[in-house]
Design a protein around this motif. Structure first.
Motif, mmCIF file in Angstrom:
data_model
loop_
_atom_site.group_PDB
_atom_site.id
_atom_site.type_symbol
_atom_site.label_atom_id
_atom_site.label_comp_id
_atom_site.label_asym_id
_atom_site.label_seq_id
_atom_site.Cartn_x
_atom_site.Cartn_y
_atom_site.Cartn_z
ATOM 1 N N THR A 1 -0.048 -1.873 0.788
ATOM 2 C CA THR A 1 0.465 -0.570 1.227
ATOM 3 C C THR A 1 -0.281 0.600 0.595
ATOM 4 O O THR A 1 0.056 1.751 0.857
ATOM 5 C CB THR A 1 1.962 -0.425 0.880
ATOM 6 O OG1 THR A 1 2.115 -0.338 -0.539
ATOM 7 C CG2 THR A 1 2.765 -1.601 1.412
ATOM 8 N N ALA B 1 3.819 -5.119 -12.335
ATOM 9 C CA ALA B 1 3.173 -5.513 -11.090
ATOM 10 C C ALA B 1 3.387 -7.001 -10.862
ATOM 11 O O ALA B 1 2.892 -7.836 -11.625
ATOM 12 C CB ALA B 1 1.685 -5.195 -11.148
ATOM 13 N N GLN C 1 6.672 0.234 4.068
ATOM 14 C CA GLN C 1 6.124 -0.814 3.225
ATOM 15 C C GLN C 1 5.733 -2.077 3.991
ATOM 16 O O GLN C 1 5.319 -3.060 3.391
ATOM 17 C CB GLN C 1 7.133 -1.162 2.127
ATOM 18 C CG GLN C 1 7.397 -0.029 1.152
ATOM 19 C CD GLN C 1 6.226 0.208 0.215
ATOM 20 O OE1 GLN C 1 6.052 -0.502 -0.765
ATOM 21 N NE2 GLN C 1 5.387 1.176 0.539
ATOM 22 N N VAL D 1 -4.297 -9.874 -6.484
ATOM 23 C CA VAL D 1 -4.707 -8.582 -5.932
ATOM 24 C C VAL D 1 -6.215 -8.411 -6.071
ATOM 25 O O VAL D 1 -6.769 -8.597 -7.158
ATOM 26 C CB VAL D 1 -3.984 -7.416 -6.637
ATOM 27 C CG1 VAL D 1 -4.550 -6.068 -6.174
ATOM 28 C CG2 VAL D 1 -2.491 -7.468 -6.365
ATOM 29 N N HIS E 1 0.666 -9.960 -6.007
ATOM 30 C CA HIS E 1 0.230 -9.170 -4.854
ATOM 31 C C HIS E 1 0.708 -7.721 -4.919
ATOM 32 O O HIS E 1 0.714 -7.025 -3.905
ATOM 33 C CB HIS E 1 0.695 -9.808 -3.533
ATOM 34 C CG HIS E 1 0.292 -11.235 -3.364
ATOM 35 N ND1 HIS E 1 -1.020 -11.648 -3.407
ATOM 36 C CD2 HIS E 1 1.034 -12.355 -3.173
ATOM 37 C CE1 HIS E 1 -1.078 -12.953 -3.234
ATOM 38 N NE2 HIS E 1 0.155 -13.416 -3.116
ATOM 39 N N GLU E 2 1.097 -7.252 -6.102
ATOM 40 C CA GLU E 2 1.534 -5.867 -6.266
ATOM 41 C C GLU E 2 0.613 -5.098 -7.203
ATOM 42 O O GLU E 2 -0.181 -5.688 -7.954
ATOM 43 C CB GLU E 2 2.962 -5.810 -6.832
ATOM 44 C CG GLU E 2 4.042 -6.290 -5.886
ATOM 45 C CD GLU E 2 5.426 -6.099 -6.467
ATOM 46 O OE1 GLU E 2 6.377 -5.974 -5.671
ATOM 47 O OE2 GLU E 2 5.570 -6.071 -7.716
ATOM 48 N N SER F 1 6.158 0.011 -8.549
ATOM 49 C CA SER F 1 5.366 -1.165 -8.193
ATOM 50 C C SER F 1 5.538 -1.404 -6.704
ATOM 51 O O SER F 1 6.666 -1.415 -6.190
ATOM 52 C CB SER F 1 5.807 -2.385 -8.996
ATOM 53 O OG SER F 1 7.178 -2.660 -8.808
ATOM 54 N N VAL F 2 4.426 -1.545 -6.001
ATOM 55 C CA VAL F 2 4.444 -1.693 -4.547
ATOM 56 C C VAL F 2 3.436 -2.757 -4.141
ATOM 57 O O VAL F 2 2.491 -3.062 -4.879
ATOM 58 C CB VAL F 2 4.092 -0.360 -3.840
ATOM 59 C CG1 VAL F 2 5.155 0.697 -4.093
ATOM 60 C CG2 VAL F 2 2.717 0.137 -4.273
ATOM 61 N N PRO F 3 3.606 -3.360 -2.959
ATOM 62 C CA PRO F 3 2.611 -4.314 -2.470
ATOM 63 C C PRO F 3 1.238 -3.654 -2.358
ATOM 64 O O PRO F 3 1.114 -2.521 -1.871
ATOM 65 C CB PRO F 3 3.146 -4.711 -1.093
ATOM 66 C CG PRO F 3 4.616 -4.436 -1.155
ATOM 67 C CD PRO F 3 4.753 -3.235 -2.034
ATOM 68 N N ALA F 4 0.210 -4.353 -2.814
ATOM 69 C CA ALA F 4 -1.141 -3.793 -2.781
ATOM 70 C C ALA F 4 -1.569 -3.439 -1.365
ATOM 71 O O ALA F 4 -2.363 -2.510 -1.163
ATOM 72 C CB ALA F 4 -2.120 -4.783 -3.408
#
Length: 345
Positions: free
Chosen positions: A126, A28, A94, A79, A31-32, A121-124
């Motif tokens: 989303t 992460a 995204q 996050v 911000h992920e 792992s993705v931006p929080a």
């Protein structure tokens, strides 16, 4: 270094070109959030991507799949609002938080790597939490991401469906059955079309659709829909056929009704194209194209489904192995399903 299994398309002539790779497990970033995959729902978009029929950008050797449900494993710096152990779904696009999706550059499983891998792992921003009280499976929640949001956008995107209104769904795929469930929960009357009496019986028995029309035995299904509504017409139509069925949708729609164009399964030749503009004008109808929906609409759909604990239509699940995923693609293409086909991890 920890590794994970990821499936990638090594070519785009067939889903048989899916191959498994061992790759570094992501972490992460700032911000992920890092998510352990629990289930992914398949869409016809995945079939189109694997067979070079998808008309938009696709990354070379892409990890396919766009619909993810899973557990947060860790959160990155900065996050807030999420922690390890949270059950979540991930938005298809995204970037788009609200309003219409602006382009096709940010959808998972096409222009960027998707979800057919053990960790993502993705931006929080989303990510949407699954309600803690929910008894639905991960597969059912994964099916909300594209199918559920598309149906939600169709019924609530420009005007909110009201109790007593009528909705017509073309076919018995995931969007139609999910839309049927949402519409009935909103107090609407429902009509569904299919060429299979067996599928229509199944939908009647399992999902309680109010009216069914076999468009093979009743080719003028628009007239039948007008008869069902006592000549008032249908308030909402989820249009899966495209140019080959849009004229009948416009014949069936009520004055001021909404036709949501979702698919293009029944194409008309250019010389048989109906005069859509005049037909729409004659009914003061709204004809709108649907590109899934925003993160906001995902939140709204999750909240509605969670509050009512709606049993979303997952027909069959396959395991996350290369051979099982290939089998799942083939099953989806066969058209045997009523509802969603999913991959469980």
């Amino acid at each position: 270094m920890s590794t994970q299994t990821a499936l990638r398309l090594t070519g785009r002539n067939s889903w048989e070109q899916l191959a498994a790779f061992q790759e570094p497990r992501p972490t992460a970033g700032k911000h992920e959030v890092l998510i352990k995959m629990r289930s992914a729902a398949l869409n016809f978009r995945d079939i189109a991507i694997s067979t070079s029929k998808y008309p938009f950008k696709v990354k070379d050797q892409v990890v396919p799949g766009s619909d993810a449900a899973g557990d947060i494993v860790s959160v990155g710096e900065g996050v807030t609002g999420f922690s390890a152990g949270d059950k979540v779904v991930v938005s298809f696009d995204q970037v788009t938080q609200y309003g219409p999706i602006k382009n096709w550059e940010n959808g998972l499983g096409g222009p960027v790597d998707g979800v057919l891998r053990e960790y993502i792992s993705v931006p929080a921003q989303t990510v949407v939490k699954i309600p803690s009280h929910s008894t639905l499976s991960y597969a059912q929640w994964a099916s909300v991401v594209c199918t559920g949001v598309t149906a939600w956008n169709s019924l609530y995107g420009v005007s909110a469906i009201k109790p007593g209104q009528t909705v017509l769904f073309q076919g018995t795929g995931g969007v139609s059955i999910t839309g049927l469930i949402l519409a009935k929960a909103a107090g609407a009357k429902t009509i569904i079309t299919s060429s299979s009496d067996e599928k229509l019986r199944h939908v009647k028995e399992k999902y309680g659709v109010d009216f069914t029309i076999n468009y093979k035995t009743t080719p003028d299904w628009a007239a039948e829909a007008q008869k069902i509504t006592n000549g008032q017409g249908v308030d909402y139509i989820l249009e899966n056929g495209g140019s080959g069925t849009i004229k009948q949708s416009l014949d069936a729609i009520a004055f001021g009704g909404v036709i949501s164009v979702i698919g293009f399964l029944a194409q008309a030749s250019q010389d048989e194209m109906p005069d859509v503009s005049t037909l729409a004008l004659s009914k003061a109808a709204i004809v709108r194209g649907i590109i899934i929906g925003s993160k906001q609409q995902l939140e709204e759909a999750v909240r509605f489904i969670g509050e009512k604990n709606l049993e979303l239509p997952v027909e069959k699940t396959f395991k996350f192995t290369r051979d099982q995923v290939v089998e799942a693609y083939a099953y989806l293409t066969s058209g045997q399903h009523v509802g969603k086909v999913c991959i469980d991890f």
